[in-house]
Design a protein around this motif. Structure first.
Motif, PDB file in Angstrom:
ATOM      1  N   SER A 152     -65.615  44.296-111.275  1.00 11.65           N
ATOM      2  CA  SER A 152     -65.449  44.019-112.709  1.00 11.65           C
ATOM      3  C   SER A 152     -65.612  42.532-113.000  1.00 11.65           C
ATOM      4  CB  SER A 152     -64.088  44.523-113.206  1.00 11.65           C
ATOM      5  OG  SER A 152     -63.023  43.877-112.544  1.00 11.65           O
ATOM      6  N   PHE A 153     -65.168  41.680-112.079  1.00 13.87           N
ATOM      7  CA  PHE A 153     -65.356  40.240-112.250  1.00 13.87           C
ATOM      8  C   PHE A 153     -66.839  39.896-112.298  1.00 13.87           C
ATOM      9  CE2 PHE A 153     -66.051  36.082-110.156  1.00 13.87           C
ATOM     10  CZ  PHE A 153     -65.462  35.253-111.101  1.00 13.87           C
ATOM     11  N   ILE A 154     -67.609  40.438-111.368  1.00 12.39           N
ATOM     12  CA  ILE A 154     -69.050  40.194-111.349  1.00 12.39           C
ATOM     13  C   ILE A 154     -69.694  40.679-112.644  1.00 12.39           C
ATOM     14  CG2 ILE A 154     -71.221  40.943-110.258  1.00 12.39           C
ATOM     15  CD1 ILE A 154     -69.655  40.971-107.584  1.00 12.39           C
ATOM     16  N   TYR A 155     -69.334  41.880-113.062  1.00  8.81           N
ATOM     17  CA  TYR A 155     -69.911  42.468-114.276  1.00  8.81           C
ATOM     18  C   TYR A 155     -69.605  41.616-115.506  1.00  8.81           C
ATOM     19  CZ  TYR A 155     -70.218  45.604-118.304  1.00  8.81           C
ATOM     20  OH  TYR A 155     -70.482  46.150-119.535  1.00  8.81           O
TER      21      TYR A 155
ATOM     22  N   GLU B  70     -71.542  38.364-115.498  1.00  7.22           N
ATOM     23  CA  GLU B  70     -72.951  38.563-115.836  1.00  7.22           C
ATOM     24  C   GLU B  70     -73.117  38.766-117.346  1.00  7.22           C
ATOM     25  OE1 GLU B  70     -77.060  38.862-115.232  1.00  7.22           O
ATOM     26  OE2 GLU B  70     -75.473  38.087-113.937  1.00  7.22           O
ATOM     27  N   GLU B  71     -72.140  39.389-117.986  1.00  7.42           N
ATOM     28  CA  GLU B  71     -72.220  39.655-119.420  1.00  7.42           C
ATOM     29  C   GLU B  71     -71.863  38.432-120.261  1.00  7.42           C
ATOM     30  OE1 GLU B  71     -73.232  42.481-121.032  1.00  7.42           O
ATOM     31  OE2 GLU B  71     -73.874  43.187-119.060  1.00  7.42           O
TER      32      GLU B  71
ATOM     33  N   LEU C 123     -63.982  43.029-120.792  1.00 13.77           N
ATOM     34  CA  LEU C 123     -65.073  44.001-120.726  1.00 13.77           C
ATOM     35  C   LEU C 123     -65.791  44.078-122.071  1.00 13.77           C
ATOM     36  CD1 LEU C 123     -63.403  46.894-118.689  1.00 13.77           C
ATOM     37  CD2 LEU C 123     -65.184  45.332-117.896  1.00 13.77           C
ATOM     38  N   VAL C 124     -67.098  44.216-122.025  1.00 11.84           N
ATOM     39  CA  VAL C 124     -67.931  44.119-123.221  1.00 11.84           C
ATOM     40  C   VAL C 124     -67.956  45.439-123.978  1.00 11.84           C
ATOM     41  CG1 VAL C 124     -70.253  43.645-124.069  1.00 11.84           C
ATOM     42  CG2 VAL C 124     -69.340  42.354-122.118  1.00 11.84           C
TER      43      VAL C 124
ATOM     44  N   LYS D  58     -75.611  32.698-108.549  1.00 14.58           N
ATOM     45  CA  LYS D  58     -74.438  31.861-108.797  1.00 14.58           C
ATOM     46  C   LYS D  58     -73.170  32.703-108.846  1.00 14.58           C
ATOM     47  CE  LYS D  58     -72.663  28.409-112.097  1.00 14.58           C
ATOM     48  NZ  LYS D  58     -72.959  27.703-113.365  1.00 14.58           N
ATOM     49  N   ILE D  59     -73.223  33.830-109.534  1.00 20.60           N
ATOM     50  CA  ILE D  59     -72.074  34.731-109.614  1.00 20.60           C
ATOM     51  C   ILE D  59     -71.780  35.325-108.241  1.00 20.60           C
ATOM     52  CG2 ILE D  59     -71.248  36.911-110.591  1.00 20.60           C
ATOM     53  CD1 ILE D  59     -72.828  36.168-113.140  1.00 20.60           C
TER      54      ILE D  59
END
Length: 311
Positions: free
Chosen positions: A66-69, A72-73, A122-123, A224-225
């Motif tokens: 979830s951190f990566i997601y 990225e968003e 979260l988006v 980078k992420i």
């Protein structure tokens, strides 16, 4: 791949040193003697041991995903306004650092306080939209539709008093974004996401290859992420045993109290496997800290055998 199987067989009996997680009732019923391993490399070659099709819940492994997601968003810099990247040495559900830190910003996204904060980012305009975005992100990486274990989800809800306290404290300090109950429900659901060892190893492979699936060349998140996520896994990924794991195993990894561990490495040769690899292990018997005893033993042995440590 006889040597890898020998190491699996050597570690499997060690389950007696732990027990299945009991504080989440739905996890307590798992057979503690189970042990599954799946490893996949950047060339598509793999090693499997045990029933790698049997599903288990991600639990805290979902925190790194979830951190990566969210990064990225929203962009990494925006997310880091809400959560730091420092290890704590405390248990995953500790609240003491929030009270001792200016404005109560969580130390990292791999403890409960940080993960709940990330869940609030979260988006989507609704809870359903937020969850669909995360589910789709995972499904695209694994090639399998993302589902949750309803029984585990309900267990998360009824055992969540401490997490609720953490969330409301975060909200009172204006760290958590939006509605507290929505953020908490998102967090409980992401912990209850089901995968099997093959899917988990595939996520590890993509992370190992800096956000790009080496088998399809499909992009999922930035280098980078990926770099930040791997650093967090190395320093914070194994609860308050992360320092020992980094010292004696030396690879980025993230565990969950279900008994799963996600790891990544880059061996020169591992019985036909080489280059970037994703490693998924599952053994429900966990130690007092929350890490799978069979997984830890196996990862230590393959790190020593194949010189996997980054140090």
């Amino acid at each position: 791949m006889e040597e890898l199987q020998r190491l699996v067989d050597l570690c499997r009996p060690l389950y007696t040193r732990g027990q299945a997680a009991s504080y989440i009732p739905a996890l307590a019923d798992k057979d503690p003697s189970l042990f599954f391993v799946h490893i996949i490399d950047e060339h598509g070659k793999s090693f499997s041991s045990g029933d790698v099709t049997e599903k288990f819940t991600l639990q805290s492994i979902s925190k790194v995903i979830s951190f990566i997601y969210v990064c990225e968003e929203h962009g990494l810099d925006e997310v880091l306004k809400h959560v730091d990247v420092e290890p704590t040495g405390d248990s995953f559900n500790s609240i003491i650092r929030l009270e001792n830190t200016y404005l109560g910003k969580p130390f990292n996204p791999l403890i409960n306080a940080g993960a709940i904060t990330v869940s609030s980012l979260l988006v989507g305009n609704t809870k359903e939209q937020q969850l669909v975005g995360l589910y789709n992100f995972i499904s695209k990486m694994t090639g399998v539709e993302t589902t949750i274990n309803e029984e585990v989800y309900q267990s998360e809800i009824v055992t969540a008093d401490r997490n609720r306290a953490i969330a409301y404290y975060l909200k009172s300090n204006e760290v958590l974004v939006g509605d507290v109950e929505v953020a908490l429900d998102n967090y409980f659901r992401q912990c209850s996401i089901e995968v099997d060892a093959r899917c988990l190893a595939k996520i590890g492979l993509i992370l190992s290859n800096d956000g790009v699936d080496p088998l399809t060349n499909e992009y999922f998140f930035s280098k980078k992420i990926a770099k930040v996520a791997k650093a967090l896994m190395l320093t914070c990924g194994m609860y308050n045993a992360s320092g020992k794991f980094a010292t004696f195993v030396g690879i980025p990894a993230k565990s969950g109290v279900s008994g799963a561990v996600l790891s990544i490495a880059n061996p020169e040769s591992m019985e036909g496997l080489s280059g970037k690899i994703g490693i998924a292990t599952f053994g429900p018997a966990i130690d007092e800290i929350g890490n799978s005893v069979t997984s830890i033993a196996f990862l230590k042995k393959i790190s020593e055998q194949y010189d996997l440590s980054i140090f």
